[in-house]
Design a protein around this motif. Structure first.
Motif, PDB file in Angstrom:
ATOM      1  N   SER A 348       0.835  -1.210   0.000  1.00 44.82           N
ATOM      2  CA  SER A 348       0.000   0.000   0.000  1.00 44.82           C
ATOM      3  C   SER A 348       0.869   1.259   0.000  1.00 44.82           C
ATOM      4  CB  SER A 348      -0.928  -0.014   1.210  1.00 44.82           C
ATOM      5  OG  SER A 348      -0.192  -0.064   2.417  1.00 44.82           O
ATOM      6  N   ALA A 349       1.977   1.236   0.751  1.00 40.28           N
ATOM      7  CA  ALA A 349       2.874   2.395   0.772  1.00 40.28           C
ATOM      8  C   ALA A 349       3.541   2.590  -0.585  1.00 40.28           C
ATOM      9  CB  ALA A 349       3.924   2.229   1.861  1.00 40.28           C
ATOM     10  N   LEU A 350       3.943   1.507  -1.224  1.00 41.07           N
ATOM     11  CA  LEU A 350       4.534   1.610  -2.555  1.00 41.07           C
ATOM     12  C   LEU A 350       3.523   2.155  -3.559  1.00 41.07           C
ATOM     13  CD1 LEU A 350       6.527  -1.741  -2.639  1.00 41.07           C
ATOM     14  CD2 LEU A 350       7.519   0.543  -2.739  1.00 41.07           C
ATOM     15  N   ALA A 351       2.274   1.715  -3.447  1.00 44.42           N
ATOM     16  CA  ALA A 351       1.237   2.210  -4.349  1.00 44.42           C
ATOM     17  C   ALA A 351       1.046   3.713  -4.183  1.00 44.42           C
ATOM     18  CB  ALA A 351      -0.073   1.472  -4.096  1.00 44.42           C
ATOM     19  N   LEU A 352       1.080   4.187  -2.933  1.00 44.68           N
ATOM     20  CA  LEU A 352       0.934   5.616  -2.676  1.00 44.68           C
ATOM     21  C   LEU A 352       2.126   6.395  -3.215  1.00 44.68           C
ATOM     22  CD1 LEU A 352      -0.827   7.768  -1.315  1.00 44.68           C
ATOM     23  CD2 LEU A 352       0.407   7.338   0.806  1.00 44.68           C
ATOM     24  N   ALA A 353       3.326   5.879  -3.005  1.00 41.18           N
ATOM     25  CA  ALA A 353       4.528   6.579  -3.466  1.00 41.18           C
ATOM     26  C   ALA A 353       4.637   6.599  -4.983  1.00 41.18           C
ATOM     27  CB  ALA A 353       5.763   5.920  -2.864  1.00 41.18           C
ATOM     28  N   SER A 357      -2.094   1.726  -8.568  1.00 39.70           N
ATOM     29  CA  SER A 357      -3.024   0.923  -7.785  1.00 39.70           C
ATOM     30  C   SER A 357      -2.256  -0.130  -6.993  1.00 39.70           C
ATOM     31  CB  SER A 357      -4.040   0.241  -8.702  1.00 39.70           C
ATOM     32  OG  SER A 357      -3.428  -0.789  -9.451  1.00 39.70           O
ATOM     33  N   GLN A 358      -2.832  -0.527  -5.867  1.00 45.05           N
ATOM     34  CA  GLN A 358      -2.163  -1.522  -5.041  1.00 45.05           C
ATOM     35  C   GLN A 358      -2.064  -2.857  -5.762  1.00 45.05           C
ATOM     36  OE1 GLN A 358      -3.595  -1.644  -1.050  1.00 45.05           O
ATOM     37  NE2 GLN A 358      -2.320  -3.362  -0.423  1.00 45.05           N
ATOM     38  N   ARG A 359      -3.062  -3.191  -6.554  1.00 45.95           N
ATOM     39  CA  ARG A 359      -3.018  -4.457  -7.296  1.00 45.95           C
ATOM     40  C   ARG A 359      -1.887  -4.451  -8.325  1.00 45.95           C
ATOM     41  NH1 ARG A 359      -2.398  -9.187  -7.076  1.00 45.95           N
ATOM     42  NH2 ARG A 359      -3.116 -10.496  -8.791  1.00 45.95           N
ATOM     43  N   THR A 360      -1.665  -3.312  -8.982  1.00 49.25           N
ATOM     44  CA  THR A 360      -0.546  -3.213  -9.937  1.00 49.25           C
ATOM     45  C   THR A 360       0.779  -3.432  -9.232  1.00 49.25           C
ATOM     46  OG1 THR A 360      -1.784  -1.685 -11.354  1.00 49.25           O
ATOM     47  CG2 THR A 360       0.619  -1.681 -11.562  1.00 49.25           C
ATOM     48  N   VAL A 361       0.929  -2.817  -8.052  1.00 46.40           N
ATOM     49  CA  VAL A 361       2.166  -2.979  -7.288  1.00 46.40           C
ATOM     50  C   VAL A 361       2.332  -4.431  -6.847  1.00 46.40           C
ATOM     51  CG1 VAL A 361       3.324  -2.343  -5.135  1.00 46.40           C
ATOM     52  CG2 VAL A 361       2.260  -0.591  -6.546  1.00 46.40           C
ATOM     53  N   GLN A 362       1.251  -5.078  -6.423  1.00 48.66           N
ATOM     54  CA  GLN A 362       1.340  -6.467  -5.982  1.00 48.66           C
ATOM     55  C   GLN A 362       1.755  -7.395  -7.129  1.00 48.66           C
ATOM     56  OE1 GLN A 362      -2.579  -6.936  -4.367  1.00 48.66           O
ATOM     57  NE2 GLN A 362      -1.956  -6.365  -2.288  1.00 48.66           N
ATOM     58  N   ARG A 363       1.239  -7.137  -8.318  1.00 45.47           N
ATOM     59  CA  ARG A 363       1.661  -7.950  -9.472  1.00 45.47           C
ATOM     60  C   ARG A 363       3.149  -7.749  -9.759  1.00 45.47           C
ATOM     61  NH1 ARG A 363      -3.534  -6.564 -11.790  1.00 45.47           N
ATOM     62  NH2 ARG A 363      -2.563  -4.790 -12.828  1.00 45.47           N
ATOM     63  N   ALA A 364       3.602  -6.497  -9.671  1.00 45.94           N
ATOM     64  CA  ALA A 364       5.028  -6.227  -9.901  1.00 45.94           C
ATOM     65  C   ALA A 364       5.890  -6.905  -8.837  1.00 45.94           C
ATOM     66  CB  ALA A 364       5.277  -4.726  -9.910  1.00 45.94           C
ATOM     67  N   GLY A 384      -0.790  -3.874   9.909  1.00 40.40           N
ATOM     68  CA  GLY A 384      -1.642  -5.055   9.988  1.00 40.40           C
ATOM     69  C   GLY A 384      -0.938  -6.280   9.474  1.00 40.40           C
ATOM     70  N   SER A 385      -1.654  -7.094   8.730  1.00 39.40           N
ATOM     71  CA  SER A 385      -1.076  -8.325   8.210  1.00 39.40           C
ATOM     72  C   SER A 385      -0.658  -8.201   6.759  1.00 39.40           C
ATOM     73  CB  SER A 385      -2.108  -9.463   8.343  1.00 39.40           C
ATOM     74  OG  SER A 385      -3.283  -9.136   7.620  1.00 39.40           O
ATOM     75  N   ARG A 386      -0.547  -6.964   6.268  1.00 41.14           N
ATOM     76  CA  ARG A 386      -0.172  -6.793   4.871  1.00 41.14           C
ATOM     77  C   ARG A 386       1.250  -7.278   4.629  1.00 41.14           C
ATOM     78  NH1 ARG A 386      -1.121  -0.533   4.279  1.00 41.14           N
ATOM     79  NH2 ARG A 386       0.095  -0.680   6.186  1.00 41.14           N
ATOM     80  N   ARG A 387       1.462  -7.790   3.412  1.00 40.50           N
ATOM     81  CA  ARG A 387       2.805  -8.221   3.060  1.00 40.50           C
ATOM     82  C   ARG A 387       3.715  -7.014   2.922  1.00 40.50           C
ATOM     83  NH1 ARG A 387       3.801 -10.920  -2.695  1.00 40.50           N
ATOM     84  NH2 ARG A 387       3.305  -8.794  -3.313  1.00 40.50           N
ATOM     85  N   ARG A 388       4.928  -7.165   3.410  1.00 40.06           N
ATOM     86  CA  ARG A 388       5.934  -6.128   3.268  1.00 40.06           C
ATOM     87  C   ARG A 388       7.121  -6.727   2.533  1.00 40.06           C
ATOM     88  NH1 ARG A 388       4.660  -1.841   6.515  1.00 40.06           N
ATOM     89  NH2 ARG A 388       6.750  -0.983   6.569  1.00 40.06           N
ATOM     90  N   CYS A 389       7.742  -5.933   1.669  1.00 41.81           N
ATOM     91  CA  CYS A 389       8.828  -6.432   0.831  1.00 41.81           C
ATOM     92  C   CYS A 389      10.036  -5.514   0.944  1.00 41.81           C
ATOM     93  CB  CYS A 389       8.383  -6.511  -0.637  1.00 41.81           C
ATOM     94  SG  CYS A 389       7.110  -7.750  -0.941  1.00 41.81           S
TER      95      CYS A 389
END
Length: 401
Positions: A348-353, A357-364, A384-389
């Protein structure tokens, strides 16, 4: 305030979190919890720091507005350090106003600087510059002045003002040495190293070479026509044609730039722009349509002349044409650039930066994880329980420490 709390606060101000913990580690009153939280943040344990600061904020009474405001500033700094960019900025604004009202200029300025850093993180550079211009650093301690200078240098580098960036980094280095904080001096040195590293690659007349940031600034100030693949646009001097929302047109413009002073064949243009292996008449017709659109877009800068084999770029005033790209070509280079700071980012932070969209970032991230360029780690706390990379230390060469 008792002597142990005072000594712990001085240790934190001097960059000695272990010294602070030695004095307050066994205490659970609100001031001690706040200092323990700041110490854990300086040690990099953001989840524990976040929990301690929240406990401290609850421990301060409703009449202790100043202490609660300082806790809000600490929470905001922890959020930035852990790359949680979704924290409420209104709470920070209210805390800054409270600190100003109580005469705590140092923490008020720190809250102001955190807001500027957040604006820069999410790409709102115009707002960041306006907010930074209202920040008065003259009466701040050396460590705070060094941090403000680092922020100024970061904005200047992103604006391609290398002289201003060097001046800010020189001030940051002086203030960091005066503070005596080793971690701060190392951070300034790391930032200064960015000016010595390759920032881009330029291709002109079939030859490629790496450029530092000051070389890129000089290139933009020259009389060359530049196809800028870092921002997806075409520019010459002060005239910029943005093609970020027209990927087909930009691909065509880039192929013309790479082929210049020669021409690009029609078959190559169709294959590159439309990503097909065999062209038929429908593709040739589409190419004619796209060429008409590109001619209209580039009219202030250049003409596109037809040749027997294809098309060529004819600049109006520029004597040379160059293509500017990132040092390493990668479809996910902007995402890797954020991850290369060594911190763990949530999607979500990467999507904001990245303004995606968060889904685009997750696919990447899935694609990069499959290539062993990033690694997924557990995330908790405010995320929360969001994945962090973060960048994989084994496979990616752009990680910086």
């Amino acid at each position: 305030m008792d002597s142990l709390i005072t000594a712990a606060a001085r240790a934190l101000a001097a960059g000695d979190p272990l010294g602070a913990l030695n004095r307050v580690a066994l205490r659970d009153d609100a001031p001690a919890l706040a200092l323990r939280g700041i110490a854990m943040a300086q040690l990099g344990d953001f989840d524990r720091a976040r929990a301690l600061i929240k406990s401290a904020a609850r421990g301060f009474g409703a009449k202790e507005a100043l202490a609660r405001a300082r806790c809000v500033v600490a929470q905001a700094e922890i959020a930035l350090g852990s790359r949680d960019l979704a924290w409420p900025t209104r709470a920070l604004d209210h805390a800054r106003a409270t600190l100003d009202a109580h005469g705590d200029r140092v923490n008020a300025a720190h809250a102001h600087a955190l807001e500027v850093r957040w604006l820069a993180f999410v790409g709102r550079l115009d707002d960041a510059e306006r907010r930074f211009a209202t920040l008065d650093t003259a009466a701040l301690p050396p460590a705070s002045q060094a941090l403000q200078a680092l922020i100024e240098a970061g904005i200047a580098m992103r604006r391609l003002r290398t002289h201003a960036a060097r001046d800010a980094l020189d001030r940051a280095a002086r203030m960091a040495r005066r503070s005596g904080i080793g971690a701060l001096m190392a951070e300034v040195e790391q930032a200064a190293g960015l000016l010595r590293e390759p920032a881009a690659r330029v291709v002109a007349r079939g030859e490629a070479r790496l450029l530092r940031l000051d070389d890129v600034e000089a290139l933009f100030a020259s009389d060359m026509l530049i196809v800028d693949a870092t921002r997806n646009g075409v520019r010459a001097g002060d005239i910029v044609v943005a093609l970020a929302t027209r990927p087909v047109l930009f691909t065509l413009a880039r192929m013309f730039g790479e082929a210049w002073p020669g021409d690009a064949s029609r078959d190559a243009l169709i294959a590159g722009a439309f990503r097909i292996g065999h062209a038929d008449e429908t593709h040739r017709a589409r190419l004619r349509v796209e060429m008409g659109r590109l001619r209209t877009m580039l009219r202030p800068l250049a003409d596109i002349d037809a040749t027997a084999r294809g098309f060529t770029l004819a600049p109006h005033r520029a004597r040379e044409v160059a293509v500017l790209t990132r040092p390493v070509e990668d479809d996910h280079a902007p995402l890797l650039a954020f991850l290369s700071d060594g911190q763990a980012w949530s999607s979500s932070a990467l999507a904001l930066a990245l303004n995606a969209s968060q889904r685009t970032v997750q696919r990447a991230l899935d694609a990069l994880a499959s290539a062993h360029k990033v690694q997924s780690i557990a995330g908790a706390g405010a995320a929360g329980s969001r994945r962090r990379c973060r960048v994989s230390p084994r496979r990616c060469c752009c990680r910086r420490r």
